[in-house]
Design an enzyme around this catalytic site. Sequence first.
Site, PDB file in Angstrom:
ATOM      1  N   ASP A   1       0.829  -1.216   0.000  1.00  0.00           N
ATOM      2  CA  ASP A   1       0.000   0.000   0.000  1.00  0.00           C
ATOM      3  C   ASP A   1       0.857   1.257   0.000  1.00  0.00           C
ATOM      4  O   ASP A   1       0.656   2.164  -0.814  1.00  0.00           O
ATOM      5  CB  ASP A   1      -0.922   0.017   1.227  1.00  0.00           C
ATOM      6  CG  ASP A   1      -2.037  -1.007   1.132  1.00  0.00           C
ATOM      7  OD1 ASP A   1      -2.234  -1.555   0.032  1.00  0.00           O
ATOM      8  OD2 ASP A   1      -2.701  -1.252   2.155  1.00  0.00           O
TER       9      ASP A   1
ATOM     10  N   LYS B   1      -6.238  -0.416   6.373  1.00  0.00           N
ATOM     11  CA  LYS B   1      -7.342  -1.358   6.515  1.00  0.00           C
ATOM     12  C   LYS B   1      -8.616  -0.603   6.883  1.00  0.00           C
ATOM     13  O   LYS B   1      -8.573   0.423   7.569  1.00  0.00           O
ATOM     14  CB  LYS B   1      -7.041  -2.407   7.593  1.00  0.00           C
ATOM     15  CG  LYS B   1      -5.822  -3.278   7.294  1.00  0.00           C
ATOM     16  CD  LYS B   1      -6.029  -4.122   6.058  1.00  0.00           C
ATOM     17  CE  LYS B   1      -4.817  -5.008   5.795  1.00  0.00           C
ATOM     18  NZ  LYS B   1      -4.965  -5.780   4.537  1.00  0.00           N
TER      19      LYS B   1
ATOM     20  N   ASP C   1       0.137  -0.368   5.938  1.00  0.00           N
ATOM     21  CA  ASP C   1      -0.986  -1.119   5.382  1.00  0.00           C
ATOM     22  C   ASP C   1      -2.278  -0.466   5.867  1.00  0.00           C
ATOM     23  O   ASP C   1      -2.523  -0.383   7.072  1.00  0.00           O
ATOM     24  CB  ASP C   1      -0.914  -2.579   5.834  1.00  0.00           C
ATOM     25  CG  ASP C   1      -1.719  -3.503   4.937  1.00  0.00           C
ATOM     26  OD1 ASP C   1      -2.019  -3.107   3.795  1.00  0.00           O
ATOM     27  OD2 ASP C   1      -2.055  -4.620   5.376  1.00  0.00           O
TER      28      ASP C   1
END
Length: 340
Positions: free
Chosen positions: A246, A261, A259
């Site tokens: 990412d 989420k 990352d």
Amino acid sequence: LVRMQFLQILSRKAGSLEMLFQIPFCQKQCPYTCLSTSACVYSKKKKGNSYEQVDQEKYKNLVYSVTSYKTSAQTPESILEEDNFLYGPPDKHRPPVNAGTKTPKNWVPLMNPNKRILPLTSDSNLPMKIGLQKTKMPSVTRILQQTLSPQQVFYLERWKQKMIEELGKDGFEEYTKNLFLQGELFHSALESIFLSEETAAKEQSKDDVVSGYLSSVEHVLEDISEVKALESGVHHETLRYLGLVDCVAKYRGRLCVIDWKTSEKPKPLLKMTYDNPLQVAAYIGAINHDANYDFQVRCGLIVVAYKNGSPAHPHFMDPDLCSQYWNKWLLRLEEYLDKN
């Protein structure tokens, strides 16, 4: 009471009682039917004793062995000897080795000691964005999905069945489709922000689908700087796996694989992110062993954003924690290779 004391005084001298019963006074005051040296006269009828029927001769040795000791004959040593005789020697049981301490067969370090750091170039300020190569190498997501524990599979299946009961099969498919779409839009909005595409970012922030997530991570974005990679493909040259990172940037001054989420439920603890830390560790190892990247990463960051705009939970992974999850990732990778 006076009579009893009188009798006790007389009984101390031999023949006193015999003289007492010969005089008329005592015959009147103490009739012969009341005098007795046995207490049985005043007691109830004696009950039968069951022990009288026991063969005393047969068990006399046992009785003697028990009554001959003033204190207990048992000692710690004798108890151990008795246990060894009855149950055998104690089993020196060793606790099972968990995945966190088990050593992988094919161990590769998280950091690459042989990697050459290239000098800075003129366009180094632009984040890297390498396309994901189509090869036969498995992806990080695929490896994790195919090596779920039985407990993880059980909970995922139970959640799926519960959602199907509430939404129906078609409704559940539409629900999962929307989740993926929201995730993609959220990542696109973040990419636009990091690339300073203010116009595109403002247009996406007006969208109700993404606005809540962007508001959620607003306080985290303030701590992020020097973005080095965005939605960029990585592959581990030695272990032969790949993935799509990412973001790689500095979080509070430390270079991290980040990352992003999304979640409908709060996840304030790192353990609530399930296999996400293993995914981050896998990406860190891949970057460090990928010749396309002229830097190495030691830390990770998982940011859980919420659609209702509540503050996101950033979970920072220091080098020690990344090493622990790297070890677990290698075990999952070995399990995948054994199955395939």
